[in-house]
Design an enzyme around this catalytic site. Structure first.
Site, PDB file in Angstrom:
ATOM      1  N   GLU A 148     -14.189 -45.787 -48.102  1.00  0.00           N
ATOM      2  CA  GLU A 148     -14.735 -46.942 -48.834  1.00  0.00           C
ATOM      3  C   GLU A 148     -14.902 -46.606 -50.308  1.00  0.00           C
ATOM      4  OE1 GLU A 148     -15.878 -45.413 -46.177  1.00  0.00           O
ATOM      5  OE2 GLU A 148     -17.219 -46.658 -44.984  1.00  0.00           O
ATOM      6  N   CYS A 173     -21.021 -45.861 -43.329  1.00  0.00           N
ATOM      7  CA  CYS A 173     -22.184 -45.056 -42.928  1.00  0.00           C
ATOM      8  C   CYS A 173     -23.386 -45.414 -43.787  1.00  0.00           C
ATOM      9  CB  CYS A 173     -21.864 -43.570 -43.032  1.00  0.00           C
ATOM     10  SG  CYS A 173     -21.655 -42.980 -44.713  1.00  0.00           S
ATOM     11  N   CYS A 200     -22.358 -44.692 -47.785  1.00  0.00           N
ATOM     12  CA  CYS A 200     -21.332 -45.624 -48.258  1.00  0.00           C
ATOM     13  C   CYS A 200     -21.938 -47.004 -48.497  1.00  0.00           C
ATOM     14  CB  CYS A 200     -20.207 -45.722 -47.236  1.00  0.00           C
ATOM     15  SG  CYS A 200     -19.207 -44.244 -47.224  1.00  0.00           S
ATOM     16  N   ALA A 260       6.190 -19.082 -13.491  1.00  0.00           N
ATOM     17  CA  ALA A 260       6.965 -18.698 -12.309  1.00  0.00           C
ATOM     18  C   ALA A 260       6.166 -17.686 -11.477  1.00  0.00           C
ATOM     19  CB  ALA A 260       8.300 -18.099 -12.739  1.00  0.00           C
ATOM     20  N   ARG A 313       2.145 -23.407 -36.690  1.00  0.00           N
ATOM     21  CA  ARG A 313       3.207 -22.718 -37.444  1.00  0.00           C
ATOM     22  C   ARG A 313       4.449 -23.558 -37.704  1.00  0.00           C
ATOM     23  NH1 ARG A 313       1.541 -19.361 -33.639  1.00  0.00           N
ATOM     24  NH2 ARG A 313       3.410 -19.561 -32.380  1.00  0.00           N
ATOM     25  N   LEU A 320      -8.398 -22.270 -16.216  1.00  0.00           N
ATOM     26  CA  LEU A 320      -9.346 -22.919 -17.127  1.00  0.00           C
ATOM     27  C   LEU A 320      -9.189 -24.434 -17.062  1.00  0.00           C
ATOM     28  CD1 LEU A 320     -11.538 -22.318 -19.264  1.00  0.00           C
ATOM     29  CD2 LEU A 320      -9.758 -22.540 -20.991  1.00  0.00           C
ATOM     30  N   ALA A 321      -7.946 -24.907 -17.035  1.00  0.00           N
ATOM     31  CA  ALA A 321      -7.707 -26.358 -16.991  1.00  0.00           C
ATOM     32  C   ALA A 321      -8.344 -26.962 -15.736  1.00  0.00           C
ATOM     33  CB  ALA A 321      -6.209 -26.640 -17.024  1.00  0.00           C
TER      34      ALA A 321
HETATM   35  N1  LIG Z   1       2.687 -23.744 -19.087  1.00  0.00           N
HETATM   36  C1  LIG Z   1       1.541 -23.873 -19.733  1.00  0.00           C
HETATM   37  O1  LIG Z   1       1.205 -24.929 -20.247  1.00  0.00           O
HETATM   38  C2  LIG Z   1       0.677 -22.669 -19.849  1.00  0.00           C
HETATM   39  C3  LIG Z   1      -0.381 -22.674 -20.778  1.00  0.00           C
HETATM   40  C4  LIG Z   1      -1.192 -21.562 -20.832  1.00  0.00           C
HETATM   41  C5  LIG Z   1      -0.951 -20.500 -19.980  1.00  0.00           C
HETATM   42  N2  LIG Z   1       0.099 -20.525 -19.135  1.00  0.00           N
HETATM   43  C6  LIG Z   1       0.361 -19.410 -18.204  1.00  0.00           C
HETATM   44  O2  LIG Z   1      -0.753 -19.357 -17.338  1.00  0.00           O
HETATM   45  C7  LIG Z   1      -0.987 -18.013 -16.971  1.00  0.00           C
HETATM   46  C8  LIG Z   1      -2.435 -17.671 -17.253  1.00  0.00           C
HETATM   47  O3  LIG Z   1      -3.217 -18.616 -16.602  1.00  0.00           O
HETATM   48  P1  LIG Z   1      -4.544 -18.223 -15.906  1.00  0.00           P
HETATM   49  O4  LIG Z   1      -4.934 -19.389 -15.072  1.00  0.00           O
HETATM   50  O5  LIG Z   1      -4.405 -16.898 -15.281  1.00  0.00           O
HETATM   51  O6  LIG Z   1      -5.477 -18.012 -17.150  1.00  0.00           O
HETATM   52  P2  LIG Z   1      -6.451 -18.912 -18.010  1.00  0.00           P
HETATM   53  O7  LIG Z   1      -6.736 -20.209 -17.354  1.00  0.00           O
HETATM   54  O8  LIG Z   1      -5.965 -18.914 -19.410  1.00  0.00           O
HETATM   55  O9  LIG Z   1      -7.733 -18.014 -17.975  1.00  0.00           O
HETATM   56  C9  LIG Z   1      -8.467 -17.946 -16.794  1.00  0.00           C
HETATM   57  C10 LIG Z   1      -9.665 -17.102 -17.035  1.00  0.00           C
HETATM   58  O10 LIG Z   1     -10.532 -17.781 -17.944  1.00  0.00           O
HETATM   59  C11 LIG Z   1     -11.817 -17.290 -17.732  1.00  0.00           C
HETATM   60  N3  LIG Z   1     -12.794 -18.351 -17.658  1.00  0.00           N
HETATM   61  C12 LIG Z   1     -13.982 -18.337 -18.288  1.00  0.00           C
HETATM   62  N4  LIG Z   1     -14.684 -19.390 -17.967  1.00  0.00           N
HETATM   63  C13 LIG Z   1     -13.957 -20.105 -17.093  1.00  0.00           C
HETATM   64  C14 LIG Z   1     -14.207 -21.289 -16.376  1.00  0.00           C
HETATM   65  N5  LIG Z   1     -15.344 -21.984 -16.520  1.00  0.00           N
HETATM   66  N6  LIG Z   1     -13.272 -21.730 -15.543  1.00  0.00           N
HETATM   67  C15 LIG Z   1     -12.096 -21.078 -15.405  1.00  0.00           C
HETATM   68  N7  LIG Z   1     -11.814 -19.919 -16.033  1.00  0.00           N
HETATM   69  C16 LIG Z   1     -12.741 -19.436 -16.882  1.00  0.00           C
HETATM   70  C17 LIG Z   1     -11.809 -16.554 -16.409  1.00  0.00           C
HETATM   71  O11 LIG Z   1     -11.849 -15.163 -16.662  1.00  0.00           O
HETATM   72  P3  LIG Z   1     -13.262 -14.481 -16.928  1.00  0.00           P
HETATM   73  O12 LIG Z   1     -14.113 -14.819 -15.769  1.00  0.00           O
HETATM   74  O13 LIG Z   1     -12.975 -13.056 -17.097  1.00  0.00           O
HETATM   75  O14 LIG Z   1     -13.776 -15.085 -18.176  1.00  0.00           O
HETATM   76  C18 LIG Z   1     -10.480 -16.916 -15.815  1.00  0.00           C
HETATM   77  O15 LIG Z   1      -9.942 -15.923 -14.990  1.00  0.00           O
HETATM   78  C19 LIG Z   1      -0.030 -17.170 -17.757  1.00  0.00           C
HETATM   79  O16 LIG Z   1       1.074 -16.875 -16.942  1.00  0.00           O
HETATM   80  C20 LIG Z   1       0.384 -18.082 -18.866  1.00  0.00           C
HETATM   81  O17 LIG Z   1       1.677 -17.765 -19.316  1.00  0.00           O
HETATM   82  C21 LIG Z   1       0.906 -21.588 -19.028  1.00  0.00           C
END
Ligand SMILES: NC(=O)c1ccc[n+]([C@@H]2O[C@H](COP(=O)([O-])OP(=O)(O)OC[C@H]3O[C@@H](n4cnc5c(N)ncnc54)[C@H](OP(=O)(O)O)[C@@H]3O)[C@@H](O)[C@H]2O)c1
Length: 365
Positions: free
Chosen positions: A56, A79, A88, A166, A210, A300-301
């Site tokens: 604004e 705001c 603003c 894999a 990057r 993690l996801a």
């Molecule tokens: N294709 C894709 O999009 C993509 C993306 C990323 C990774 N990857 C592949 O995925 C593999 C790694 O995946 P991953 O599942 O082993 O690792 P991750 O999800 O990156 O990490 C898992 C670790 O995160 C920690 N963590 C801490 N808080 C957590 C929570 N609340 N919930 C879950 N985990 C938590 C845990 O270890 P702690 O308990 O020690 O903290 C857990 O073992 C690799 O092969 C990588 O290349 C693929």
């Protein structure tokens, strides 16, 4: 009822805001247009990089004295509070604006109420004009403010049969160069890029922007309950800031070493599966990370999805079948279809040889 000129001005303001995405973080990308008393456009502006003027103010400065008696058209409610800049609403009234048309209401606890302040000074205010269109730009920021946690995008790259790695652990590169470039553009829109320690140990990613011009780098975040991040990991290079989220009872020597390596170590409660992700998101919001980009891995996801902490899914699927390997997601607690997390698809298309899908979570399990 907004006039045709005001609606056209709002479309222009939305266009300006969209072009500013990624340059205004952690502030929202807002666009504004000033119309004079005859409905002619006499000024426009967008939110400046953090610490700079709001949209604004830029638009009104451009309009100069032609703004007097005119209309301010803006994508977000002006705001009404003192933040890094003055309210603003004060600038609007000082410019002699007689009418304000805005699209999206400001849900921010501090900033909201701008419309009421304007009405109190006899400015005519109309809200909600082209609000759905403006929300395609402002939606994530508004959601974050309303939920008091960062807006979370979960990004994945998978084969057509939903494998992210894999059986031998290899996952580089499932998708092609175009999809990877797109990920860098998406990172640039975020304030924080989040991965689990599993991904750091397996892939040693740098997690910076990057493959496209990067005026700023998002915060890199590793969720690492027991502070296992190797001191030589690429996320600890000085290319961007890094936060490591650890449990409050993680080893003090490891924490000290990570701090010495330049990391912002965030101590959080332990939770089932690792670190408490709600506490993580609160800590990130305190660090002004409004938009979080969770890049995995699957462990993690799964926790993010299970906790209902994902707002948007950005998927890249490669025309490739593995049949085995790491599934996209683990058990999120949905054992029957009615318990599934539901999404609405916003975009679907191809990028290089891959499929790109953007979907919004609409209902939880
Ligand atoms: N294709 C894709 O999009 C993509 C993306 C990323 C990774 N990857 C592949 O995925 C593999 C790694 O995946 P991953 O599942 O082993 O690792 P991750 O999800 O990156 O990490 C898992 C670790 O995160 C920690 N963590 C801490 N808080 C957590 C929570 N609340 N919930 C879950 N985990 C938590 C845990 O270890 P702690 O308990 O020690 O903290 C857990 O073992 C690799 O092969 C990588 O290349 C693929």
């Amino acid at each position: 009822m907004a006039s045709d000129a005001e609606q056209a001005a709002m479309r222009r303001a939305i266009e300006l805001s969209r072009a500013a995405l990624g340059t205004t973080n952690p502030n929202p990308a807002v666009g504004a247009v000033v119309l004079d008393t005859t409905g002619q456009q006499v000024g426009e502006g967008v939110t400046q990089p953090v610490g700079g003027d709001h949209a604004e103010v830029v638009a009104l400065r451009n309009a100069g004295t032609a703004a007097a008696g005119g209309t301010l058209v803006v994508t977000l409610e002006p705001c009404g509070h003192v933040g890094r800049t003055r309210p603003c609403t004060d600038v609007v009234t000082a410019a002699g604006i007689s009418r304000v048309v805005f699209a999206v209401a400001d849900p921010h606890d501090l900033a909201a109420g701008g419309a009421d302040r304007l009405r109190a000074t006899n400015v005519d205010v109309e809200a909600g004009v082209l609000a759905d269109d403006a929300a395609t730009v402002l939606g994530p920021w508004v959601t974050a403010m309303a939920r008091k946690r960062p807006f979370v995008t979960w990004k994945y790259a998978a084969t057509l049969d939903g494998r992210t790695a894999a059986a031998d652990g290899s996952s580089r590169w499932i998708t092609g160069a175009d999809a990877r470039r797109d990920v860098h553009r998406e990172r640039l829109l975020a304030d924080a890029v989040v991965v689990g320690i599993g991904t750091v140990l397996a892939d040693d990613p740098q997690l910076t922007v990057r493959d496209c011009p990067a005026p700023r780098q998002p915060l890199r975040v590793v969720v690492d309950t027991d502070a296992r991040t190797p001191l030589g990991a690429k996320v600890l290079d000085r290319a961007a800031h890094t936060a490591i989220a650890v449990a409050d009872n993680a080893d003090d020597r490891r924490i000290g070493a990570l701090r010495d390596a330049g990391a912002d170590v965030i101590r959080l409660p332990r939770a089932h599966g690792g670190t408490d992700l709600s506490a993580l998101l609160s800590a990130l919001l305190q660090r002004e990370a409004v938009l979080a980009f969770v890049e995995g891995g699957a462990t993690l996801a799964t926790s993010f999805v299970k906790a209902g902490l994902v707002d948007r899914v950005l998927g890249y699927q490669a025309p490739m079948l593995l049949g085995c390997g790491t599934p996209l997601l683990g058990d999120v607690g949905a054992t029957t279809l009615t318990a599934a997390t539901r999404l609405a698809v916003d975009e679907v298309g191809t990028i290089g040889d891959d499929i790109r899908i953007v979907a919004r979570i609409t209902g939880g399990a």
